[in-house]
Design a protein around this motif. Structure first.
Motif, PDB file in Angstrom:
ATOM      1  N   GLY A 107      44.608  62.574  27.872  1.00 63.83           N
ATOM      2  CA  GLY A 107      43.544  61.721  27.328  1.00 63.83           C
ATOM      3  C   GLY A 107      43.675  61.548  25.819  1.00 63.83           C
ATOM      4  N   GLY A 108      43.958  62.636  25.120  1.00 65.28           N
ATOM      5  CA  GLY A 108      44.151  62.548  23.680  1.00 65.28           C
ATOM      6  C   GLY A 108      45.373  61.728  23.317  1.00 65.28           C
ATOM      7  N   CYS A 109      46.436  61.894  24.081  1.00 67.38           N
ATOM      8  CA  CYS A 109      47.664  61.141  23.835  1.00 67.38           C
ATOM      9  C   CYS A 109      47.425  59.643  24.022  1.00 67.38           C
ATOM     10  CB  CYS A 109      48.763  61.634  24.764  1.00 67.38           C
ATOM     11  SG  CYS A 109      50.332  60.808  24.532  1.00 67.38           S
ATOM     12  N   LEU A 110      46.739  59.270  25.077  1.00 70.24           N
ATOM     13  CA  LEU A 110      46.438  57.855  25.299  1.00 70.24           C
ATOM     14  C   LEU A 110      45.610  57.280  24.162  1.00 70.24           C
ATOM     15  CD1 LEU A 110      45.525  57.813  29.096  1.00 70.24           C
ATOM     16  CD2 LEU A 110      47.517  56.778  28.018  1.00 70.24           C
ATOM     17  N   ALA A 111      44.602  58.014  23.745  1.00 67.30           N
ATOM     18  CA  ALA A 111      43.733  57.522  22.676  1.00 67.30           C
ATOM     19  C   ALA A 111      44.479  57.402  21.350  1.00 67.30           C
ATOM     20  CB  ALA A 111      42.535  58.456  22.522  1.00 67.30           C
ATOM     21  N   MET A 112      45.302  58.385  21.044  1.00 62.02           N
ATOM     22  CA  MET A 112      45.998  58.365  19.763  1.00 62.02           C
ATOM     23  C   MET A 112      47.113  57.319  19.737  1.00 62.02           C
ATOM     24  SD  MET A 112      44.245  60.335  18.013  1.00 62.02           S
ATOM     25  CE  MET A 112      45.212  60.364  16.544  1.00 62.02           C
ATOM     26  N   ILE A 113      47.826  57.147  20.831  1.00 62.38           N
ATOM     27  CA  ILE A 113      48.861  56.114  20.877  1.00 62.38           C
ATOM     28  C   ILE A 113      48.239  54.732  20.713  1.00 62.38           C
ATOM     29  CG2 ILE A 113      50.523  54.969  22.425  1.00 62.38           C
ATOM     30  CD1 ILE A 113      51.646  57.494  21.203  1.00 62.38           C
ATOM     31  N   SER A 114      47.090  54.510  21.353  1.00 63.45           N
ATOM     32  CA  SER A 114      46.431  53.209  21.190  1.00 63.45           C
ATOM     33  C   SER A 114      45.943  53.021  19.756  1.00 63.45           C
ATOM     34  CB  SER A 114      45.281  53.066  22.179  1.00 63.45           C
ATOM     35  OG  SER A 114      44.241  53.961  21.871  1.00 63.45           O
ATOM     36  N   GLN A 115      45.605  54.100  19.073  1.00 62.87           N
ATOM     37  CA  GLN A 115      45.189  53.986  17.675  1.00 62.87           C
ATOM     38  C   GLN A 115      46.389  53.745  16.766  1.00 62.87           C
ATOM     39  OE1 GLN A 115      44.070  57.536  15.735  1.00 62.87           O
ATOM     40  NE2 GLN A 115      43.297  56.509  13.929  1.00 62.87           N
ATOM     41  N   ILE A 116      47.488  54.464  16.988  1.00 62.54           N
ATOM     42  CA  ILE A 116      48.669  54.326  16.134  1.00 62.54           C
ATOM     43  C   ILE A 116      49.216  52.910  16.192  1.00 62.54           C
ATOM     44  CG2 ILE A 116      51.077  55.041  15.857  1.00 62.54           C
ATOM     45  CD1 ILE A 116      50.217  57.814  16.884  1.00 62.54           C
ATOM     46  N   TYR A 117      49.362  52.386  17.397  1.00 63.25           N
ATOM     47  CA  TYR A 117      49.955  51.063  17.570  1.00 63.25           C
ATOM     48  C   TYR A 117      48.916  49.956  17.712  1.00 63.25           C
ATOM     49  CZ  TYR A 117      54.178  53.727  17.988  1.00 63.25           C
ATOM     50  OH  TYR A 117      55.218  54.572  17.721  1.00 63.25           O
ATOM     51  N   GLN A 118      47.659  50.284  17.481  1.00 60.33           N
ATOM     52  CA  GLN A 118      46.538  49.349  17.478  1.00 60.33           C
ATOM     53  C   GLN A 118      46.527  48.461  18.724  1.00 60.33           C
ATOM     54  OE1 GLN A 118      46.782  47.421  13.681  1.00 60.33           O
ATOM     55  NE2 GLN A 118      46.325  49.298  12.581  1.00 60.33           N
ATOM     56  N   LEU A 119      46.528  49.125  19.878  1.00 62.67           N
ATOM     57  CA  LEU A 119      46.502  48.422  21.148  1.00 62.67           C
ATOM     58  C   LEU A 119      45.071  48.013  21.468  1.00 62.67           C
ATOM     59  CD1 LEU A 119      48.851  50.789  23.152  1.00 62.67           C
ATOM     60  CD2 LEU A 119      49.447  48.645  22.017  1.00 62.67           C
TER      61      LEU A 119
ATOM     62  N   PHE B 288      56.462  57.403  13.258  1.00 59.46           N
ATOM     63  CA  PHE B 288      57.329  58.268  14.061  1.00 59.46           C
ATOM     64  C   PHE B 288      56.736  59.668  14.176  1.00 59.46           C
ATOM     65  CE2 PHE B 288      60.650  61.533  14.133  1.00 59.46           C
ATOM     66  CZ  PHE B 288      61.213  61.251  15.363  1.00 59.46           C
ATOM     67  N   TRP B 289      56.314  60.237  13.051  1.00 56.08           N
ATOM     68  CA  TRP B 289      55.766  61.595  13.080  1.00 56.08           C
ATOM     69  C   TRP B 289      54.397  61.629  13.750  1.00 56.08           C
ATOM     70  CZ3 TRP B 289      58.862  65.306  13.008  1.00 56.08           C
ATOM     71  CH2 TRP B 289      60.043  65.245  12.271  1.00 56.08           C
ATOM     72  N   GLN B 290      53.640  60.567  13.609  1.00 56.69           N
ATOM     73  CA  GLN B 290      52.365  60.508  14.316  1.00 56.69           C
ATOM     74  C   GLN B 290      52.595  60.508  15.829  1.00 56.69           C
ATOM     75  OE1 GLN B 290      50.505  56.977  12.732  1.00 56.69           O
ATOM     76  NE2 GLN B 290      49.504  58.106  11.077  1.00 56.69           N
ATOM     77  N   THR B 291      53.544  59.708  16.286  1.00 60.11           N
ATOM     78  CA  THR B 291      53.857  59.656  17.709  1.00 60.11           C
ATOM     79  C   THR B 291      54.409  60.988  18.199  1.00 60.11           C
ATOM     80  OG1 THR B 291      54.346  57.299  17.463  1.00 60.11           O
ATOM     81  CG2 THR B 291      55.107  58.373  19.484  1.00 60.11           C
ATOM     82  N   THR B 292      55.247  61.625  17.391  1.00 57.29           N
ATOM     83  CA  THR B 292      55.790  62.940  17.747  1.00 57.29           C
ATOM     84  C   THR B 292      54.677  63.972  17.857  1.00 57.29           C
ATOM     85  OG1 THR B 292      57.849  62.399  16.613  1.00 57.29           O
ATOM     86  CG2 THR B 292      57.438  64.721  17.069  1.00 57.29           C
ATOM     87  N   CYS B 293      53.752  63.956  16.918  1.00 57.77           N
ATOM     88  CA  CYS B 293      52.628  64.909  16.960  1.00 57.77           C
ATOM     89  C   CYS B 293      51.724  64.658  18.158  1.00 57.77           C
ATOM     90  CB  CYS B 293      51.813  64.816  15.672  1.00 57.77           C
ATOM     91  SG  CYS B 293      52.628  65.523  14.248  1.00 57.77           S
ATOM     92  N   VAL B 294      51.605  63.411  18.563  1.00 56.29           N
ATOM     93  CA  VAL B 294      50.751  63.081  19.702  1.00 56.29           C
ATOM     94  C   VAL B 294      51.412  63.487  21.017  1.00 56.29           C
ATOM     95  CG1 VAL B 294      49.824  61.132  21.006  1.00 56.29           C
ATOM     96  CG2 VAL B 294      49.463  61.268  18.566  1.00 56.29           C
ATOM     97  N   LEU B 295      52.716  63.259  21.130  1.00 56.85           N
ATOM     98  CA  LEU B 295      53.402  63.526  22.388  1.00 56.85           C
ATOM     99  C   LEU B 295      53.744  65.001  22.594  1.00 56.85           C
ATOM    100  CD1 LEU B 295      55.789  60.463  22.648  1.00 56.85           C
ATOM    101  CD2 LEU B 295      53.695  60.886  23.923  1.00 56.85           C
ATOM    102  N   SER B 296      53.868  65.780  21.522  1.00 55.86           N
ATOM    103  CA  SER B 296      54.278  67.184  21.671  1.00 55.86           C
ATOM    104  C   SER B 296      53.282  68.023  22.479  1.00 55.86           C
ATOM    105  CB  SER B 296      54.577  67.813  20.320  1.00 55.86           C
ATOM    106  OG  SER B 296      53.463  67.763  19.482  1.00 55.86           O
ATOM    107  N   PRO B 297      51.959  67.920  22.276  1.00 58.63           N
ATOM    108  CA  PRO B 297      51.060  68.696  23.154  1.00 58.63           C
ATOM    109  C   PRO B 297      51.141  68.267  24.621  1.00 58.63           C
ATOM    110  CG  PRO B 297      49.868  67.947  21.225  1.00 58.63           C
ATOM    111  CD  PRO B 297      51.195  67.270  21.202  1.00 58.63           C
ATOM    112  N   LEU B 298      51.372  66.981  24.853  1.00 58.53           N
ATOM    113  CA  LEU B 298      51.490  66.489  26.218  1.00 58.53           C
ATOM    114  C   LEU B 298      52.733  67.067  26.891  1.00 58.53           C
ATOM    115  CD1 LEU B 298      50.434  64.561  28.421  1.00 58.53           C
ATOM    116  CD2 LEU B 298      51.897  62.808  27.418  1.00 58.53           C
ATOM    117  N   ILE B 299      53.853  67.049  26.198  1.00 53.08           N
ATOM    118  CA  ILE B 299      55.095  67.581  26.759  1.00 53.08           C
ATOM    119  C   ILE B 299      54.998  69.088  26.949  1.00 53.08           C
ATOM    120  CG2 ILE B 299      57.561  67.910  26.297  1.00 53.08           C
ATOM    121  CD1 ILE B 299      57.425  65.137  24.877  1.00 53.08           C
TER     122      ILE B 299
END
Length: 153
Positions: free
Chosen positions: A113-125, A70-81
């Protein structure tokens, strides 16, 4: 060296030229002044936004393994928002080609770009680099039309 304005005032005071001549000279020099875009300021704005974004990513990356999903996703999405709000402000308040528009559009470009990369890493897409780049380009394509920016284009 004296400025033109000071020289004109001195020449008017000495009676060398009359008032209409001085006005014509002022008008001529004002029309000759070229408007320089703030290219150096623009350059440093873009570089600054890249460095700030990279610094935030590095700070979060240092503590990444201690955060849950949850916190990883929050940290990833906050710069994007945050960058989306900044782009919205820049579009509504600043003219086309301004430093604000260029800097915030660059920040949004790399935040996405960073958000896409990190989300794919967090959820292992699963996926390849080619798929990642195509998705990034497709998602950033509307930005090139909504925010006319040289860097994004």
């Amino acid at each position: 060296m004296k400025s033109i304005r000071q020289s004109l005032d001195e020449l008017l005071g000495a009676g060398v030229i009359d008032q209409p001549t001085a006005e014509r000279i002022r008008t001529y020099y004002q029309s000759q002044q070229k408007v320089h875009p703030y290219s150096l300021l623009l350059f440093f704005g873009v570089i600054g936004s890249l460095l700030v974004g990279s610094g935030i990513i590095l700070i979060i990356a240092h503590n990444w393994e201690f955060l849950n999903r949850f916190w990883q996703t929050t940290c990833v999405l906050s710069p994007l928002i945050l960058s989306q709000f900044l782009v919205g402000h820049a579009v509504s308040k600043h003219p086309v080609g301004s430093v604000w528009r260029e800097s915030t559009a660059t920040l949004l470009l790399f935040a996405l770009g960073g958000c896409l990369a990190m989300i794919s890493q967090i959820y292992q897409l699963p996926g390849t680099l080619d798929e990642f780049l195509v998705l990034w380009i497709l998602l950033i394509l509307p930005l090139a039309y909504l925010v006319p920016s040289f860097v994004v284009t």
